[in-house]
Write a protein that holds these residues in place. Sequence first.
Motif, PDB file in Angstrom:
ATOM      1  N   ARG A  68      40.673 -49.677  -1.450  1.00 35.19           N
ATOM      2  CA  ARG A  68      39.901 -50.651  -0.673  1.00 35.19           C
ATOM      3  C   ARG A  68      39.871 -50.268   0.807  1.00 35.19           C
ATOM      4  O   ARG A  68      38.816 -50.273   1.445  1.00 35.19           O
ATOM      5  N   GLU A  69      41.025 -49.926   1.357  1.00 35.41           N
ATOM      6  CA  GLU A  69      41.084 -49.562   2.776  1.00 35.41           C
ATOM      7  C   GLU A  69      40.272 -48.307   3.047  1.00 35.41           C
ATOM      8  O   GLU A  69      39.590 -48.209   4.077  1.00 35.41           O
ATOM      9  N   ALA A  70      40.332 -47.348   2.130  1.00 36.65           N
ATOM     10  CA  ALA A  70      39.579 -46.108   2.318  1.00 36.65           C
ATOM     11  C   ALA A  70      38.078 -46.368   2.239  1.00 36.65           C
ATOM     12  O   ALA A  70      37.296 -45.773   2.992  1.00 36.65           O
ATOM     13  N   LEU A  71      37.648 -47.249   1.337  1.00 39.24           N
ATOM     14  CA  LEU A  71      36.229 -47.566   1.226  1.00 39.24           C
ATOM     15  C   LEU A  71      35.714 -48.261   2.491  1.00 39.24           C
ATOM     16  O   LEU A  71      34.589 -48.006   2.934  1.00 39.24           O
ATOM     17  N   ILE A  72      36.523 -49.128   3.069  1.00 43.39           N
ATOM     18  CA  ILE A  72      36.137 -49.779   4.329  1.00 43.39           C
ATOM     19  C   ILE A  72      36.031 -48.740   5.443  1.00 43.39           C
ATOM     20  O   ILE A  72      35.070 -48.727   6.216  1.00 43.39           O
ATOM     21  N   LEU A  88      26.518 -38.839   0.363  1.00 48.91           N
ATOM     22  CA  LEU A  88      26.328 -37.839  -0.675  1.00 48.91           C
ATOM     23  C   LEU A  88      26.403 -38.553  -2.029  1.00 48.91           C
ATOM     24  O   LEU A  88      27.313 -39.352  -2.258  1.00 48.91           O
ATOM     25  N   ARG A  89      25.420 -38.298  -2.882  1.00 53.83           N
ATOM     26  CA  ARG A  89      25.406 -38.902  -4.208  1.00 53.83           C
ATOM     27  C   ARG A  89      26.081 -37.955  -5.202  1.00 53.83           C
ATOM     28  O   ARG A  89      25.788 -36.752  -5.244  1.00 53.83           O
ATOM     29  N   PHE A  90      26.980 -38.519  -6.007  1.00 55.54           N
ATOM     30  CA  PHE A  90      27.745 -37.748  -6.979  1.00 55.54           C
ATOM     31  C   PHE A  90      27.297 -38.088  -8.396  1.00 55.54           C
ATOM     32  O   PHE A  90      27.257 -39.256  -8.779  1.00 55.54           O
ATOM     33  N   THR A  91      26.985 -37.041  -9.150  1.00 59.70           N
ATOM     34  CA  THR A  91      26.655 -37.189 -10.562  1.00 59.70           C
ATOM     35  C   THR A  91      27.909 -36.928 -11.382  1.00 59.70           C
ATOM     36  O   THR A  91      28.566 -35.896 -11.216  1.00 59.70           O
ATOM     37  N   LEU A  92      28.215 -37.862 -12.270  1.00 58.81           N
ATOM     38  CA  LEU A  92      29.396 -37.753 -13.108  1.00 58.81           C
ATOM     39  C   LEU A  92      28.955 -37.702 -14.573  1.00 58.81           C
ATOM     40  O   LEU A  92      28.709 -38.736 -15.193  1.00 58.81           O
ATOM     41  N   PRO A  93      28.782 -36.497 -15.131  1.00 61.39           N
ATOM     42  CA  PRO A  93      28.420 -36.400 -16.546  1.00 61.39           C
ATOM     43  C   PRO A  93      29.580 -36.893 -17.410  1.00 61.39           C
ATOM     44  O   PRO A  93      30.736 -36.548 -17.136  1.00 61.39           O
ATOM     45  N   ARG A 117      30.907 -52.655   0.523  1.00 59.27           N
ATOM     46  CA  ARG A 117      29.890 -51.634   0.781  1.00 59.27           C
ATOM     47  C   ARG A 117      28.629 -52.246   1.400  1.00 59.27           C
ATOM     48  O   ARG A 117      28.100 -53.242   0.916  1.00 59.27           O
ATOM     49  N   LYS A 118      28.148 -51.637   2.494  1.00 59.90           N
ATOM     50  CA  LYS A 118      26.955 -52.128   3.181  1.00 59.90           C
ATOM     51  C   LYS A 118      25.833 -51.089   3.228  1.00 59.90           C
ATOM     52  O   LYS A 118      24.674 -51.400   2.983  1.00 59.90           O
ATOM     53  N   LYS A 119      26.167 -49.864   3.566  1.00 57.14           N
ATOM     54  CA  LYS A 119      25.145 -48.839   3.794  1.00 57.14           C
ATOM     55  C   LYS A 119      24.814 -48.010   2.554  1.00 57.14           C
ATOM     56  O   LYS A 119      23.675 -47.595   2.369  1.00 57.14           O
ATOM     57  N   LEU A 120      25.802 -47.730   1.747  1.00 52.67           N
ATOM     58  CA  LEU A 120      25.623 -46.761   0.670  1.00 52.67           C
ATOM     59  C   LEU A 120      25.074 -47.420  -0.582  1.00 52.67           C
ATOM     60  O   LEU A 120      25.455 -48.531  -0.935  1.00 52.67           O
ATOM     61  N   PRO A 121      24.168 -46.722  -1.297  1.00 55.48           N
ATOM     62  CA  PRO A 121      23.665 -47.274  -2.559  1.00 55.48           C
ATOM     63  C   PRO A 121      24.760 -47.314  -3.616  1.00 55.48           C
ATOM     64  O   PRO A 121      25.719 -46.540  -3.578  1.00 55.48           O
ATOM     65  N   GLY A 122      24.601 -48.232  -4.562  1.00 52.35           N
ATOM     66  CA  GLY A 122      25.603 -48.409  -5.600  1.00 52.35           C
ATOM     67  C   GLY A 122      25.434 -47.452  -6.765  1.00 52.35           C
ATOM     68  O   GLY A 122      24.595 -46.545  -6.761  1.00 52.35           O
ATOM     69  N   THR A 123      26.220 -47.692  -7.782  1.00 55.55           N
ATOM     70  CA  THR A 123      26.232 -46.860  -8.981  1.00 55.55           C
ATOM     71  C   THR A 123      24.986 -47.100  -9.836  1.00 55.55           C
ATOM     72  O   THR A 123      24.475 -48.212  -9.905  1.00 55.55           O
ATOM     73  N   TYR A 147      27.151 -42.177  -8.251  1.00 56.69           N
ATOM     74  CA  TYR A 147      27.738 -43.084  -7.264  1.00 56.69           C
ATOM     75  C   TYR A 147      27.731 -42.415  -5.891  1.00 56.69           C
ATOM     76  O   TYR A 147      27.374 -41.236  -5.764  1.00 56.69           O
ATOM     77  N   SER A 148      28.145 -43.165  -4.890  1.00 63.72           N
ATOM     78  CA  SER A 148      28.082 -42.685  -3.505  1.00 63.72           C
ATOM     79  C   SER A 148      29.468 -42.438  -2.910  1.00 63.72           C
ATOM     80  O   SER A 148      30.420 -43.176  -3.178  1.00 63.72           O
ATOM     81  N   ASP A 149      29.560 -41.397  -2.122  1.00 64.42           N
ATOM     82  CA  ASP A 149      30.667 -41.172  -1.190  1.00 64.42           C
ATOM     83  C   ASP A 149      30.091 -40.437   0.008  1.00 64.42           C
ATOM     84  O   ASP A 149      28.865 -40.378   0.167  1.00 64.42           O
ATOM     85  N   CYS A 150      30.932 -39.861   0.846  1.00 66.18           N
ATOM     86  CA  CYS A 150      30.436 -39.219   2.073  1.00 66.18           C
ATOM     87  C   CYS A 150      31.020 -37.827   2.247  1.00 66.18           C
ATOM     88  O   CYS A 150      32.184 -37.569   1.938  1.00 66.18           O
TER      89      CYS A 150
END
Length: 503
Positions: A68-72, A88-93, A117-123, A147-150
């Motif tokens: 949670r803290e890392a996501l914030i 960056l969008r991550f594809t998880l096969p 989450r405010k800026k990044l698109p969801g799963t 899903y999204s990360d940076c």
Amino acid sequence: MTDIPKVDLFVIGGGINGAGIARDAAGRGLSVVLCEKGDLGEGTSSRSGKLVHGGLRYLEYYEFRLVREALIEREVLMNAAPHIIWPLRFTLPHSPEDRPFWFIRLGLFLYDHLGGRKKLPGTRRLNMLRDPEGAAIVDKYRRGLEYSDCWVDDARLVLINALDAKEKGATVLTRSPCISARREGGVWRLTTRDTMTGEEREFEAKMVINAAGPWVTDVINRVAGSNSKRNVRLVKGSHIIVPKFWDTHNAYLVQNTDKRVIFINPYEGDKALIGTTDISYEGNADDVKCEEDEIEYLIAACNRYFKEKLTRDDVLVSFSGVRPLFDDGKGNPSAVTRDYVFDIDETGGAPLLNIFGGKITTYRELAERGLKRISKFFPQMGPDWTEGAPMPGGDMENADFESFRNKLKQDYPWMPMSLRRHYARVYGTRIARIVGEATSVEQLGRHFGGDLYEAEARYLLREEWAKTVEDVLWRRTKHILHLSEEEQAGFAEWFEARLAEAA
């Protein structure tokens, strides 16, 4: 006799934690010295997977607070440095032989909602046989998730924290290990030695912060003559760089047969960064290197999923870093916590704060919490300030990098697009400090190949503590990946001549 400089804080370690603490403390009005035995970020902090992320797999170990803290923090850092941190969008096969689909979907649901989450698109779900992200994946993997990360330029994140610290009054010493630290009369007496010139400098400090990462216990025992019940566990993570072998802009996260996950990220336009391994490490952290069996492991993980098969000959570069994880007694290196722990030794009225563990994503919060822990020693210290403050180069309106980059087309119409993009991504709003009054490419000076011109190299020498060819070509930029061996040799000859002139 020259007076010995007296400061509030003496920070040992110029990785992300040390640089972040120096920046935060200097911004609170404390006098600070930051010393680093090598180059800024030369150890662990420039050898990461280059992600600002919540740590999806940490949910499996019930590290909900840490995630949670890392996501914030992920969105805090995106706003502070949009030039070097971006979505960056991550594809998880999905691999039916490994974790069940419902389990991964539940984890990503938590990942989407734990951190506000405010800026990044969801799963979203993917049909790997129909969606373009699945085109590179073998047909047996029919379902997937996205899903999204940076992404983050990890070495420059360290660098701009140190720059901000310097501009707020801190003294930053690179290639200057602390060779002695002793308590004397309720204060610390410290000595550094410049490994390039041999010059020794002495300081007096009210407090020492040990942010030496893999070398934290060495500083406690050998340098400071102190001790601690806490310890770090060294875990080696290795990466390889290969030519990019898929057409879309997304990254991939794949599960391996040992339950570890491997990131396969687009890198430097036409390349891919693949990692990481997780291996307990007992040797000297300075000697860490990527072994052949690790390269084979990473290639095998990719080849399990991708139609295009990698071979050893595809590996352009490999590198390793040692993560200094807080030793919580877990046997499996992947299960060792990525959280951090503070340990304060107040012996003799001269306090020592030791930092164990941590990760790039939470470094700013670590610095803020660390300074709160020592606030009783510095009642004059200013309040928290870093959460909403832009980093050097990141002061863009609404943290909007694309609008900023589009404006550069108007400001520098003569500049080739690739060069404009390079300057924008590496230096952000500080591009004018490199370009100066130039109105043509020719006025940037000698061209060494790729997007490397003399004006940038001179800036790095002048402003960013660049003292070796590697400092310029590998950490402050990634020009080394785009220059031929002949071009690298030509730059090295020029650079060494400039160092000789300055000596």
